[in-house]
Design a protein around this motif. Structure first.
Motif, PDB file in Angstrom:
ATOM      1  N   LYS A  33       0.832  -1.200   0.000  1.00 35.02           N
ATOM      2  CA  LYS A  33       0.000   0.000   0.000  1.00 35.02           C
ATOM      3  C   LYS A  33       0.871   1.257   0.000  1.00 35.02           C
ATOM      4  O   LYS A  33       0.606   2.209  -0.748  1.00 35.02           O
ATOM      5  N   GLN A  34       1.946   1.264   0.793  1.00 35.14           N
ATOM      6  CA  GLN A  34       2.851   2.415   0.834  1.00 35.14           C
ATOM      7  C   GLN A  34       3.562   2.604  -0.505  1.00 35.14           C
ATOM      8  O   GLN A  34       3.732   3.731  -0.971  1.00 35.14           O
ATOM      9  N   LEU A  35       3.977   1.507  -1.135  1.00 27.58           N
ATOM     10  CA  LEU A  35       4.651   1.569  -2.421  1.00 27.58           C
ATOM     11  C   LEU A  35       3.720   2.114  -3.505  1.00 27.58           C
ATOM     12  O   LEU A  35       4.113   2.969  -4.305  1.00 27.58           O
ATOM     13  N   LYS A  36       2.475   1.662  -3.507  1.00 29.51           N
ATOM     14  CA  LYS A  36       1.497   2.148  -4.480  1.00 29.51           C
ATOM     15  C   LYS A  36       1.234   3.634  -4.275  1.00 29.51           C
ATOM     16  O   LYS A  36       1.174   4.403  -5.235  1.00 29.51           O
ATOM     17  N   GLU A  37       1.113   4.049  -3.015  1.00 31.46           N
ATOM     18  CA  GLU A  37       0.877   5.457  -2.699  1.00 31.46           C
ATOM     19  C   GLU A  37       2.062   6.316  -3.151  1.00 31.46           C
ATOM     20  O   GLU A  37       1.883   7.399  -3.707  1.00 31.46           O
ATOM     21  N   MET A  38       3.291   5.838  -2.929  1.00 30.99           N
ATOM     22  CA  MET A  38       4.485   6.560  -3.340  1.00 30.99           C
ATOM     23  C   MET A  38       4.504   6.740  -4.863  1.00 30.99           C
ATOM     24  O   MET A  38       4.798   7.814  -5.368  1.00 30.99           O
ATOM     25  N   ARG A  39       4.158   5.689  -5.589  1.00 31.09           N
ATOM     26  CA  ARG A  39       4.157   5.765  -7.050  1.00 31.09           C
ATOM     27  C   ARG A  39       3.058   6.688  -7.569  1.00 31.09           C
ATOM     28  O   ARG A  39       3.243   7.341  -8.593  1.00 31.09           O
ATOM     29  N   GLU A  40       1.931   6.751  -6.886  1.00 31.22           N
ATOM     30  CA  GLU A  40       0.836   7.627  -7.304  1.00 31.22           C
ATOM     31  C   GLU A  40       1.155   9.098  -7.032  1.00 31.22           C
ATOM     32  O   GLU A  40       0.600   9.973  -7.678  1.00 31.22           O
ATOM     33  N   ASN A  41       2.043   9.377  -6.067  1.00 36.89           N
ATOM     34  CA  ASN A  41       2.359  10.753  -5.685  1.00 36.89           C
ATOM     35  C   ASN A  41       3.635  11.282  -6.333  1.00 36.89           C
ATOM     36  O   ASN A  41       4.182  12.277  -5.870  1.00 36.89           O
ATOM     37  N   LEU A  42       4.106  10.630  -7.393  1.00 32.34           N
ATOM     38  CA  LEU A  42       5.294  11.118  -8.092  1.00 32.34           C
ATOM     39  C   LEU A  42       5.008  12.485  -8.713  1.00 32.34           C
ATOM     40  O   LEU A  42       3.918  12.720  -9.240  1.00 32.34           O
ATOM     41  N   LYS A  43       6.005  13.374  -8.651  1.00 35.44           N
ATOM     42  CA  LYS A  43       5.867  14.704  -9.220  1.00 35.44           C
ATOM     43  C   LYS A  43       7.072  14.994 -10.110  1.00 35.44           C
ATOM     44  O   LYS A  43       8.142  14.419  -9.932  1.00 35.44           O
ATOM     45  N   VAL A  44       6.893  15.915 -11.041  1.00 34.48           N
ATOM     46  CA  VAL A  44       7.985  16.338 -11.909  1.00 34.48           C
ATOM     47  C   VAL A  44       9.093  16.913 -11.034  1.00 34.48           C
ATOM     48  O   VAL A  44       8.840  17.703 -10.129  1.00 34.48           O
ATOM     49  N   GLY A  45      10.318  16.474 -11.294  1.00 36.97           N
ATOM     50  CA  GLY A  45      11.471  16.953 -10.537  1.00 36.97           C
ATOM     51  C   GLY A  45      11.923  15.998  -9.446  1.00 36.97           C
ATOM     52  O   GLY A  45      13.013  16.163  -8.907  1.00 36.97           O
ATOM     53  N   ASP A  46      11.111  15.006  -9.095  1.00 37.12           N
ATOM     54  CA  ASP A  46      11.517  14.027  -8.081  1.00 37.12           C
ATOM     55  C   ASP A  46      12.686  13.206  -8.593  1.00 37.12           C
ATOM     56  O   ASP A  46      12.752  12.849  -9.770  1.00 37.12           O
ATOM     57  N   LYS A  47      13.625  12.902  -7.708  1.00 37.52           N
ATOM     58  CA  LYS A  47      14.745  12.020  -8.052  1.00 37.52           C
ATOM     59  C   LYS A  47      14.353  10.615  -7.625  1.00 37.52           C
ATOM     60  O   LYS A  47      14.042  10.390  -6.458  1.00 37.52           O
ATOM     61  N   VAL A  48      14.344   9.687  -8.574  1.00 41.68           N
ATOM     62  CA  VAL A  48      13.877   8.328  -8.306  1.00 41.68           C
ATOM     63  C   VAL A  48      14.930   7.303  -8.691  1.00 41.68           C
ATOM     64  O   VAL A  48      15.838   7.582  -9.472  1.00 41.68           O
TER      65      VAL A  48
END
Length: 95
Positions: A33-48
């Motif tokens: 659930k945390q991983l899915k939430e993290m992927r849904e909250n990606l924004k332009v400029g994030d370092k991944v």
């Protein structure tokens, strides 16, 4: 006596299932659930970092994929969202 043994056997299986649930299944569901939430909250400029170990910056976020900028030439490469493993650093928001 046989009925008491049968009841104890059932209680033992219920206890084993409860231990597996609380030690294995529930923590894995929470992590998913945390991983899915993290992927849904990606924004332009994030370092991944992808699950393959590629470190890049998010250039564009689409419904099922993200466009990542790689290397000094800022080559843009599409990746599925499920391939994002971690967000290293969030982009600083300007207010």
């Amino acid at each position: 006596m046989p009925q008491q043994q049968m009841i104890m056997g059932i209680v033992m299986w219920v206890a084993v299932f409860a231990v597996f649930y609380f030690l294995l299944i529930k923590p894995q569901k929470k992590k998913d659930k945390q991983l899915k939430e993290m992927r849904e909250n990606l924004k332009v400029g994030d370092k991944v970092t992808t699950i393959g170990g590629i470190i890049a910056n998010v250039a564009k976020v689409e419904e099922d994929c993200v466009i990542l900028e790689l290397g000094p030439n800022r080559t843009k490469v599409p990746f599925e969202k499920w391939a994002i493993g971690t967000v290293e650093a969030k982009k600083e928001e300007v207010e």
